[in-house]
Design a protein around this motif. Sequence first.
Motif, PDB file in Angstrom:
ATOM      1  N   ALA A 101       0.839  -1.200   0.000  1.00 17.90           N
ATOM      2  CA  ALA A 101       0.000   0.000   0.000  1.00 17.90           C
ATOM      3  C   ALA A 101       0.880   1.257   0.000  1.00 17.90           C
ATOM      4  CB  ALA A 101      -0.917  -0.005   1.218  1.00 17.90           C
ATOM      5  N   HIS A 102       0.502   2.224  -0.832  1.00 18.50           N
ATOM      6  CA  HIS A 102       1.284   3.459  -0.908  1.00 18.50           C
ATOM      7  C   HIS A 102       0.441   4.584  -1.497  1.00 18.50           C
ATOM      8  CE1 HIS A 102       1.908   1.370  -4.766  1.00 18.50           C
ATOM      9  NE2 HIS A 102       2.129   2.557  -5.326  1.00 18.50           N
ATOM     10  N   MET A 103       0.868   5.802  -1.221  1.00 19.36           N
ATOM     11  CA  MET A 103       0.198   6.987  -1.747  1.00 19.36           C
ATOM     12  C   MET A 103       1.194   7.765  -2.591  1.00 19.36           C
ATOM     13  SD  MET A 103      -1.857  10.027   0.237  1.00 19.36           S
ATOM     14  CE  MET A 103      -3.285   8.986   0.498  1.00 19.36           C
ATOM     15  N   HIS A 104       0.759   8.158  -3.772  1.00 25.76           N
ATOM     16  CA  HIS A 104       1.552   9.010  -4.649  1.00 25.76           C
ATOM     17  C   HIS A 104       1.266  10.467  -4.292  1.00 25.76           C
ATOM     18  CE1 HIS A 104       2.435   5.852  -7.749  1.00 25.76           C
ATOM     19  NE2 HIS A 104       1.369   5.310  -7.177  1.00 25.76           N
ATOM     20  N   VAL A 105       2.309  11.264  -4.186  1.00 23.61           N
ATOM     21  CA  VAL A 105       2.173  12.712  -4.020  1.00 23.61           C
ATOM     22  C   VAL A 105       2.795  13.317  -5.280  1.00 23.61           C
ATOM     23  CG1 VAL A 105       2.643  14.703  -2.550  1.00 23.61           C
ATOM     24  CG2 VAL A 105       2.456  12.417  -1.519  1.00 23.61           C
ATOM     25  N   VAL A 106       1.931  13.838  -6.155  1.00 23.74           N
ATOM     26  CA  VAL A 106       2.371  14.306  -7.474  1.00 23.74           C
ATOM     27  C   VAL A 106       2.187  15.814  -7.560  1.00 23.74           C
ATOM     28  CG1 VAL A 106       2.048  14.070  -9.978  1.00 23.74           C
ATOM     29  CG2 VAL A 106       1.640  12.094  -8.465  1.00 23.74           C
ATOM     30  N   PRO A 107       3.301  16.564  -7.617  1.00 19.13           N
ATOM     31  CA  PRO A 107       3.178  18.021  -7.734  1.00 19.13           C
ATOM     32  C   PRO A 107       2.613  18.432  -9.087  1.00 19.13           C
ATOM     33  CG  PRO A 107       5.491  17.360  -7.808  1.00 19.13           C
ATOM     34  CD  PRO A 107       4.685  16.117  -7.585  1.00 19.13           C
ATOM     35  N   ARG A 108       1.782  19.469  -9.072  1.00 22.38           N
ATOM     36  CA  ARG A 108       1.176  20.007 -10.292  1.00 22.38           C
ATOM     37  C   ARG A 108       1.481  21.488 -10.394  1.00 22.38           C
ATOM     38  NH1 ARG A 108      -3.047  17.318 -12.647  1.00 22.38           N
ATOM     39  NH2 ARG A 108      -2.450  18.740 -14.313  1.00 22.38           N
ATOM     40  N   HIS A 109       1.562  21.972 -11.617  1.00 26.47           N
ATOM     41  CA  HIS A 109       1.820  23.387 -11.889  1.00 26.47           C
ATOM     42  C   HIS A 109       0.760  23.897 -12.860  1.00 26.47           C
ATOM     43  CE1 HIS A 109       5.676  21.824 -10.449  1.00 26.47           C
ATOM     44  NE2 HIS A 109       5.798  23.019  -9.922  1.00 26.47           N
ATOM     45  N   ARG A 110       0.382  25.155 -12.690  1.00 30.85           N
ATOM     46  CA  ARG A 110      -0.623  25.747 -13.586  1.00 30.85           C
ATOM     47  C   ARG A 110      -0.224  25.506 -15.039  1.00 30.85           C
ATOM     48  NH1 ARG A 110      -0.087  29.494  -9.671  1.00 30.85           N
ATOM     49  NH2 ARG A 110      -1.904  29.756  -8.347  1.00 30.85           N
ATOM     50  N   GLY A 111      -1.191  25.064 -15.842  1.00 31.55           N
ATOM     51  CA  GLY A 111      -0.946  24.881 -17.264  1.00 31.55           C
ATOM     52  C   GLY A 111      -0.155  23.637 -17.614  1.00 31.55           C
ATOM     53  N   ASP A 112       0.026  22.688 -16.686  1.00 38.89           N
ATOM     54  CA  ASP A 112       0.874  21.522 -16.973  1.00 38.89           C
ATOM     55  C   ASP A 112       0.109  20.329 -17.537  1.00 38.89           C
ATOM     56  OD1 ASP A 112      -0.431  20.389 -14.793  1.00 38.89           O
ATOM     57  OD2 ASP A 112       1.385  19.995 -13.647  1.00 38.89           O
ATOM     58  N   LYS A 113      -1.098  20.533 -18.034  1.00 35.18           N
ATOM     59  CA  LYS A 113      -1.894  19.403 -18.521  1.00 35.18           C
ATOM     60  C   LYS A 113      -1.171  18.613 -19.614  1.00 35.18           C
ATOM     61  CE  LYS A 113      -6.277  21.255 -17.176  1.00 35.18           C
ATOM     62  NZ  LYS A 113      -7.248  22.250 -17.474  1.00 35.18           N
ATOM     63  N   VAL A 114      -0.564  19.294 -20.543  1.00 32.34           N
ATOM     64  CA  VAL A 114       0.147  18.605 -21.620  1.00 32.34           C
ATOM     65  C   VAL A 114       1.379  17.899 -21.062  1.00 32.34           C
ATOM     66  CG1 VAL A 114       1.431  18.920 -23.767  1.00 32.34           C
ATOM     67  CG2 VAL A 114      -0.729  20.129 -23.421  1.00 32.34           C
ATOM     68  N   SER A 115       2.144  18.579 -20.208  1.00 31.96           N
ATOM     69  CA  SER A 115       3.345  17.949 -19.666  1.00 31.96           C
ATOM     70  C   SER A 115       2.989  16.818 -18.710  1.00 31.96           C
ATOM     71  CB  SER A 115       4.270  18.968 -18.998  1.00 31.96           C
ATOM     72  OG  SER A 115       3.649  19.570 -17.893  1.00 31.96           O
ATOM     73  N   LEU A 116       1.868  16.926 -17.994  1.00 29.57           N
ATOM     74  CA  LEU A 116       1.441  15.832 -17.129  1.00 29.57           C
ATOM     75  C   LEU A 116       1.068  14.614 -17.972  1.00 29.57           C
ATOM     76  CD1 LEU A 116       0.878  14.915 -14.196  1.00 29.57           C
ATOM     77  CD2 LEU A 116      -1.505  15.499 -14.643  1.00 29.57           C
ATOM     78  N   ALA A 117       0.349  14.831 -19.053  1.00 30.69           N
ATOM     79  CA  ALA A 117      -0.011  13.722 -19.949  1.00 30.69           C
ATOM     80  C   ALA A 117       1.255  13.073 -20.510  1.00 30.69           C
ATOM     81  CB  ALA A 117      -0.904  14.220 -21.077  1.00 30.69           C
TER      82      ALA A 117
END
Length: 147
Positions: A101-117
């Motif tokens: 069992a584990h939890m992911h902590v994923v940082p997000r930045h405004r406008g990062d939808k393309v880079s996140l994908a």
Amino acid sequence: MTTDDCPFCAIVRSESPAIRIHEDEHTLAFLDIRPVSRGHTLVIPKRHSPNLEALPVDDGARVFAVAQRIALAMRRGPVAADGVHLVVNDGRAAMQTVFHAHMHVVPRHRGDKVSLAAGLATRRRHDPQQTGADVRAGLEPGREGEK
């Protein structure tokens, strides 16, 4: 999967390398080796539980509390996240690949939808030593009240 062949248990025992972000008696946080974004951190209970059903409630609460601290550190420190995803994949159908069992902590930045994908598709490491230092920097004492 038993504790003997669990890759996360091997990290807890220091038998496998990891960029450690936080550690206490019950939990361990370390950088994901296939990050979705720079700073992507995993928080695990040190006690092996293959999934949420087997996870003792107190271990789950500890994991969440550490994930919350890491999320705040990502916002306040050099990672400079604008938001954070907290994600738990429970079971094969939910894309769980390590059965501890584990939890992911994923940082997000405004406008990062393309880079996140793109990050989901490629999952490349970003200078792990510096990234670990940057995430840990937000955990430093004195940053608790900063914004």
